[in-house]
Design an enzyme around this catalytic site. Sequence first.
Site, mmCIF file in Angstrom:
data_model
loop_
_atom_site.group_PDB
_atom_site.id
_atom_site.type_symbol
_atom_site.label_atom_id
_atom_site.label_comp_id
_atom_site.label_asym_id
_atom_site.label_seq_id
_atom_site.Cartn_x
_atom_site.Cartn_y
_atom_site.Cartn_z
ATOM 1 N N ASN A 116 15.160 14.668 115.675
ATOM 2 C CA ASN A 116 13.901 13.921 115.612
ATOM 3 C C ASN A 116 12.664 14.814 115.682
ATOM 4 O O ASN A 116 11.554 14.317 115.815
ATOM 5 C CB ASN A 116 13.863 12.872 116.720
ATOM 6 C CG ASN A 116 13.929 13.491 118.104
ATOM 7 O OD1 ASN A 116 14.234 14.670 118.249
ATOM 8 N ND2 ASN A 116 13.651 12.695 119.122
ATOM 9 N N CYS A 117 12.838 16.122 115.573
ATOM 10 C CA CYS A 117 11.716 17.067 115.650
ATOM 11 C C CYS A 117 11.043 17.174 114.279
ATOM 12 O O CYS A 117 11.688 17.559 113.292
ATOM 13 C CB CYS A 117 12.233 18.426 116.108
ATOM 14 S SG CYS A 117 11.020 19.752 116.012
ATOM 15 N N ASP A 118 9.765 16.844 114.209
ATOM 16 C CA ASP A 118 9.036 16.897 112.939
ATOM 17 C C ASP A 118 9.008 18.305 112.336
ATOM 18 O O ASP A 118 9.118 18.468 111.125
ATOM 19 C CB ASP A 118 7.606 16.385 113.118
ATOM 20 C CG ASP A 118 7.552 14.878 113.327
ATOM 21 O OD1 ASP A 118 8.527 14.184 112.937
ATOM 22 O OD2 ASP A 118 6.558 14.389 113.879
ATOM 23 N N LYS A 141 12.291 19.005 110.751
ATOM 24 C CA LYS A 141 12.398 18.259 109.492
ATOM 25 C C LYS A 141 11.623 18.967 108.379
ATOM 26 O O LYS A 141 12.104 19.072 107.248
ATOM 27 C CB LYS A 141 11.872 16.832 109.670
ATOM 28 C CG LYS A 141 12.767 15.948 110.511
ATOM 29 C CD LYS A 141 12.125 14.578 110.691
ATOM 30 C CE LYS A 141 12.885 13.726 111.685
ATOM 31 N NZ LYS A 141 12.211 12.439 111.917
#
Length: 118
Positions: free
Chosen positions: A13-15, A18
């Site tokens: 879930n780490c931007d 990503k």
Amino acid sequence: MSAGPVTLYGLKNCDTCKKALKALDAADRDTAFVDIREEADLDRLVPAWLKAVGAEKLVNRRSTTWRTLSDEEKSGALGDGAAALLKANPTLIKRPVIDTGADILVGWDSGAQQALTQ
């Protein structure tokens, strides 16, 4: 350009992770993603990463987890206590950590981007 495979260690879930994965994919890099909370062998990886880049670079002092640490834990995090603290709190590891086989890169800054996508 297609260089050798890389392993990206991060959180699903780490931007920033990503963005890095997307850029590596666009650059046609063969990339394996390893979730540092669920899949990574931190007992083996953290000491190697600390040796390669040092605690100053590997410890994420902007994280929510960092703000919850005691002053004593914070002072140990940049010294001899870094390995134990990072293994116990994987979210303290600055992300992503990218293993190229030859180098360990930490974070997705312009240097990492140029090294891996140019």
